[in-house]
Design a protein around this motif. Structure first.
Motif, PDB file in Angstrom:
ATOM      1  N   TYR A 176      -7.259   2.756   1.075  1.00  0.00           N
ATOM      2  CA  TYR A 176      -8.059   3.101  -0.077  1.00  0.00           C
ATOM      3  C   TYR A 176      -6.776   3.012  -1.325  1.00  0.00           C
ATOM      4  N   ALA A 177      -5.735   3.147  -1.052  1.00  0.00           N
ATOM      5  CA  ALA A 177      -4.745   2.906  -2.142  1.00  0.00           C
ATOM      6  C   ALA A 177      -4.181   1.675  -2.527  1.00  0.00           C
ATOM      7  N   GLN A 178      -5.028   0.614  -1.819  1.00  0.00           N
ATOM      8  CA  GLN A 178      -4.502  -0.767  -2.297  1.00  0.00           C
ATOM      9  C   GLN A 178      -5.038  -1.338  -3.588  1.00  0.00           C
ATOM     10  N   ASN A 179      -6.266  -0.530  -4.037  1.00  0.00           N
ATOM     11  CA  ASN A 179      -6.465  -0.778  -5.135  1.00  0.00           C
ATOM     12  C   ASN A 179      -6.621   0.125  -6.242  1.00  0.00           C
ATOM     13  N   TYR A 180      -6.224   1.339  -5.803  1.00  0.00           N
ATOM     14  CA  TYR A 180      -5.975   2.545  -6.726  1.00  0.00           C
ATOM     15  C   TYR A 180      -4.729   3.053  -6.775  1.00  0.00           C
ATOM     16  N   ASN A 181      -4.527   3.902  -7.795  1.00  0.00           N
ATOM     17  CA  ASN A 181      -3.163   4.520  -7.997  1.00  0.00           C
ATOM     18  C   ASN A 181      -3.319   5.968  -7.321  1.00  0.00           C
ATOM     19  N   MET A 182      -3.395   6.105  -6.048  1.00  0.00           N
ATOM     20  CA  MET A 182      -3.516   7.528  -5.529  1.00  0.00           C
ATOM     21  C   MET A 182      -2.336   8.396  -5.700  1.00  0.00           C
ATOM     22  N   VAL A 183      -2.511   9.432  -6.392  1.00  0.00           N
ATOM     23  CA  VAL A 183      -1.365  10.438  -6.611  1.00  0.00           C
ATOM     24  C   VAL A 183      -1.552  11.532  -5.992  1.00  0.00           C
ATOM     25  N   ALA A 184      -2.650  12.124  -5.345  1.00  0.00           N
ATOM     26  CA  ALA A 184      -2.595  13.080  -4.555  1.00  0.00           C
ATOM     27  C   ALA A 184      -3.535  13.083  -3.499  1.00  0.00           C
ATOM     28  N   TRP A 185      -3.361  14.036  -2.410  1.00  0.00           N
ATOM     29  CA  TRP A 185      -4.154  13.977  -1.248  1.00  0.00           C
ATOM     30  C   TRP A 185      -3.955  15.204  -0.732  1.00  0.00           C
ATOM     31  N   LEU A 186      -5.066  16.123  -0.401  1.00  0.00           N
ATOM     32  CA  LEU A 186      -4.972  17.495   0.374  1.00  0.00           C
ATOM     33  C   LEU A 186      -6.005  17.441   1.541  1.00  0.00           C
ATOM     34  N   VAL A 187      -5.809  18.051   2.606  1.00  0.00           N
ATOM     35  CA  VAL A 187      -6.640  18.089   3.868  1.00  0.00           C
ATOM     36  C   VAL A 187      -7.516  19.194   3.519  1.00  0.00           C
ATOM     37  N   LEU A 188      -8.842  18.790   3.624  1.00  0.00           N
ATOM     38  CA  LEU A 188      -9.943  20.026   3.397  1.00  0.00           C
ATOM     39  C   LEU A 188     -10.155  20.581   5.071  1.00  0.00           C
ATOM     40  N   ASN A 189     -10.210  19.884   5.890  1.00  0.00           N
ATOM     41  CA  ASN A 189     -10.294  20.426   7.158  1.00  0.00           C
ATOM     42  C   ASN A 189     -10.118  19.458   8.065  1.00  0.00           C
ATOM     43  N   THR A 190     -10.205  19.884   9.443  1.00  0.00           N
ATOM     44  CA  THR A 190     -10.123  18.743  10.690  1.00  0.00           C
ATOM     45  C   THR A 190     -11.576  18.826  11.619  1.00  0.00           C
ATOM     46  N   VAL A 191     -11.911  17.435  12.012  1.00  0.00           N
ATOM     47  CA  VAL A 191     -12.970  17.729  12.785  1.00  0.00           C
ATOM     48  C   VAL A 191     -12.415  16.929  14.098  1.00  0.00           C
ATOM     49  N   ASP A 192     -13.304  17.316  15.221  1.00  0.00           N
ATOM     50  CA  ASP A 192     -12.982  16.947  16.437  1.00  0.00           C
ATOM     51  C   ASP A 192     -13.652  15.632  16.936  1.00  0.00           C
ATOM     52  N   VAL A 300     -24.347  15.564  -4.791  1.00  0.00           N
ATOM     53  CA  VAL A 300     -24.275  14.398  -4.469  1.00  0.00           C
ATOM     54  C   VAL A 300     -23.863  14.085  -3.208  1.00  0.00           C
ATOM     55  N   ARG A 301     -24.654  12.932  -2.413  1.00  0.00           N
ATOM     56  CA  ARG A 301     -24.320  12.593  -0.951  1.00  0.00           C
ATOM     57  C   ARG A 301     -23.931  11.195  -1.115  1.00  0.00           C
ATOM     58  N   ARG A 302     -22.651  10.768  -0.782  1.00  0.00           N
ATOM     59  CA  ARG A 302     -22.359   9.253  -0.591  1.00  0.00           C
ATOM     60  C   ARG A 302     -21.611   9.038   0.525  1.00  0.00           C
ATOM     61  N   ARG A 303     -21.982   7.981   1.272  1.00  0.00           N
ATOM     62  CA  ARG A 303     -21.366   7.765   2.714  1.00  0.00           C
ATOM     63  C   ARG A 303     -21.011   6.066   2.334  1.00  0.00           C
ATOM     64  N   ARG A 304     -19.806   5.779   2.249  1.00  0.00           N
ATOM     65  CA  ARG A 304     -19.491   4.366   2.049  1.00  0.00           C
ATOM     66  C   ARG A 304     -18.237   4.359   3.147  1.00  0.00           C
ATOM     67  N   ARG A 305     -18.565   3.414   4.079  1.00  0.00           N
ATOM     68  CA  ARG A 305     -17.592   3.244   5.118  1.00  0.00           C
ATOM     69  C   ARG A 305     -16.365   2.426   4.847  1.00  0.00           C
ATOM     70  N   LEU A 306     -15.311   2.655   5.275  1.00  0.00           N
ATOM     71  CA  LEU A 306     -14.015   1.847   5.149  1.00  0.00           C
ATOM     72  C   LEU A 306     -14.167   0.562   6.050  1.00  0.00           C
ATOM     73  N   PRO A 307     -14.125  -0.789   5.576  1.00  0.00           N
ATOM     74  CA  PRO A 307     -14.392  -1.982   6.425  1.00  0.00           C
ATOM     75  C   PRO A 307     -13.426  -1.892   7.499  1.00  0.00           C
ATOM     76  N   GLN A 308     -14.199  -2.771   8.415  1.00  0.00           N
ATOM     77  CA  GLN A 308     -13.315  -2.673   9.705  1.00  0.00           C
ATOM     78  C   GLN A 308     -12.155  -3.443   9.591  1.00  0.00           C
ATOM     79  N   GLY A 309     -11.139  -2.731  10.386  1.00  0.00           N
ATOM     80  CA  GLY A 309      -9.579  -3.685   9.917  1.00  0.00           C
ATOM     81  C   GLY A 309      -8.810  -2.758   9.011  1.00  0.00           C
ATOM     82  N   ARG A 310      -9.575  -1.787   8.196  1.00  0.00           N
ATOM     83  CA  ARG A 310      -8.785  -1.210   7.031  1.00  0.00           C
ATOM     84  C   ARG A 310      -8.798   0.202   7.492  1.00  0.00           C
ATOM     85  N   ARG A 311      -8.607   0.852   8.590  1.00  0.00           N
ATOM     86  CA  ARG A 311      -8.628   2.231   8.826  1.00  0.00           C
ATOM     87  C   ARG A 311      -7.198   2.968   8.606  1.00  0.00           C
TER      88      ARG A 311
END
Length: 311
Positions: A176-192, A300-311
């Motif tokens: 997601y940072a390939q086209n954007y200048n990501m400056v912060a990221w925080l963990v909200l929670n974890t899922v199993d 607002v609900r929005r679900r946009r998947r990361l393209p395959q191979g870019r995980r």
């Protein structure tokens, strides 16, 4: 009464003479408290607790006021969440204030790990030695704004010039940072996911040359069935400032953004992540209040998947 000082480098030799030929009495450690008996040009004579005396260059010492300021800065970071992590791109100065003329707390080595807590844009000053000579701007200092990061390096807090820091974005969301200048990221929670705990994030990035810390947020949630991240929420055109705060209420992650609205008011916007749905909770006046938000935005609900191979 002797003057108190502290050793600045990670290690410095205490010598018996200022002459070119001398003996090393002891290697002093960074942060060690010493007493200055006298000064002569660029040298200081020290007295150790056991009574031994020797010389070090004054550039290798930090005065007590600077040391205490660094300790206070370290205390101020307690309770503030880490906004990002990274490393130094070069050997750089850790300073007490976000300025090339700020007092030096430590000389950080190249590839020193850093935790980022804050950011500030300030006019560039003429003084200081920050990074390689090629990094020096050619424009007049008064016309240039520089970004500085408030960081923690090992156990010492201070400010470093932002352009000499490389942020280490987590691999799982780095696409997601390939086209954007990501400056912060925080963990909200974890899922199993089949016994593996996968983090879900709120991330911030910057667009354009605005002086604010971030202009957009994204929430990345994990789809176990698809085995990949999706963009669950996006909000753009923000004027946001660190720190982004994350909390939990009854197991539900909540995050708060410090923003300046269109009228120039300082406000907080509060959001909750309910499963894969981000629900804006409303607005709080000011940046320091922990009051409950006043509702005013629709979920607002929005679900946009990361393209395959870019995980």
């Amino acid at each position: 009464m002797y003057e108190t000082a502290y050793v600045l480098p990670s290690s410095v030799p205490l010598v018996d003479s200022r002459a070119e030929i001398h003996n090393v009495i002891e290697n002093l450690k960074g942060g060690e408290r010493v007493e200055i008996i006298s000064k002569d040009n660029d040298w200081a004579q020290l007295r150790l607790p056991d009574g031994r005396r020797g010389w070090v260059e004054t550039q290798d010492l930090m005065d007590s006021q600077t040391y205490e300021g660094g300790q206070k800065l370290q205390e101020e970071l307690q309770g503030i969440p880490v906004q990002a992590v990274g490393h130094t791109s070069y050997s750089v100065n850790l300073r007490l204030a976000p300025s090339r003329e700020g007092s030096i707390l430590e000389r950080l080595r190249r590839n020193q790990d850093l935790k980022v807590f804050g950011r500030r844009m300030v006019p560039r000053s003429e003084g200081g030695d920050e990074g390689p000579a090629s990094s020096v701007q050619s424009e007049p200092a008064s016309s240039v704004l520089e970004a500085w990061y408030l960081v923690e390096a090992d156990s010492r807090a201070g400010w470093v010039l932002g352009k000499l820091v490389t942020l280490d974005i987590p691999q799982e969301i780095s696409a997601y940072a390939q086209n954007y200048n990501m400056v912060a990221w925080l963990v909200l929670n974890t899922v199993d996911d089949s016994g593996r705990q996968v983090p879900q994030y709120v991330a911030a990035d910057r667009e354009g040359a605005d002086e604010c810390d971030f202009t957009r947020i994204r929430v990345f949630t994990w789809g176990a069935k698809q085995g990949q991240y999706a963009t669950a929420y996006v909000q753009s055109h923000l004027k946001g400032y660190f720190p982004i705060q994350v909390d939990h209420s009854d197991g539900v992650p909540e995050f708060r953004l410090r923003l300046v609205d269109a009228k120039g008011r300082k406000i907080q916007k509060v959001y909750k992540l309910m499963d894969t749905v981000v629900r804006p909770q409303g607005i709080v006046e000011g940046w320091t209040s922990q009051a409950a938000p006043v509702a005013g935005e629709r979920p607002v609900r929005r679900r946009r998947r990361l393209p395959q191979g870019r995980r």
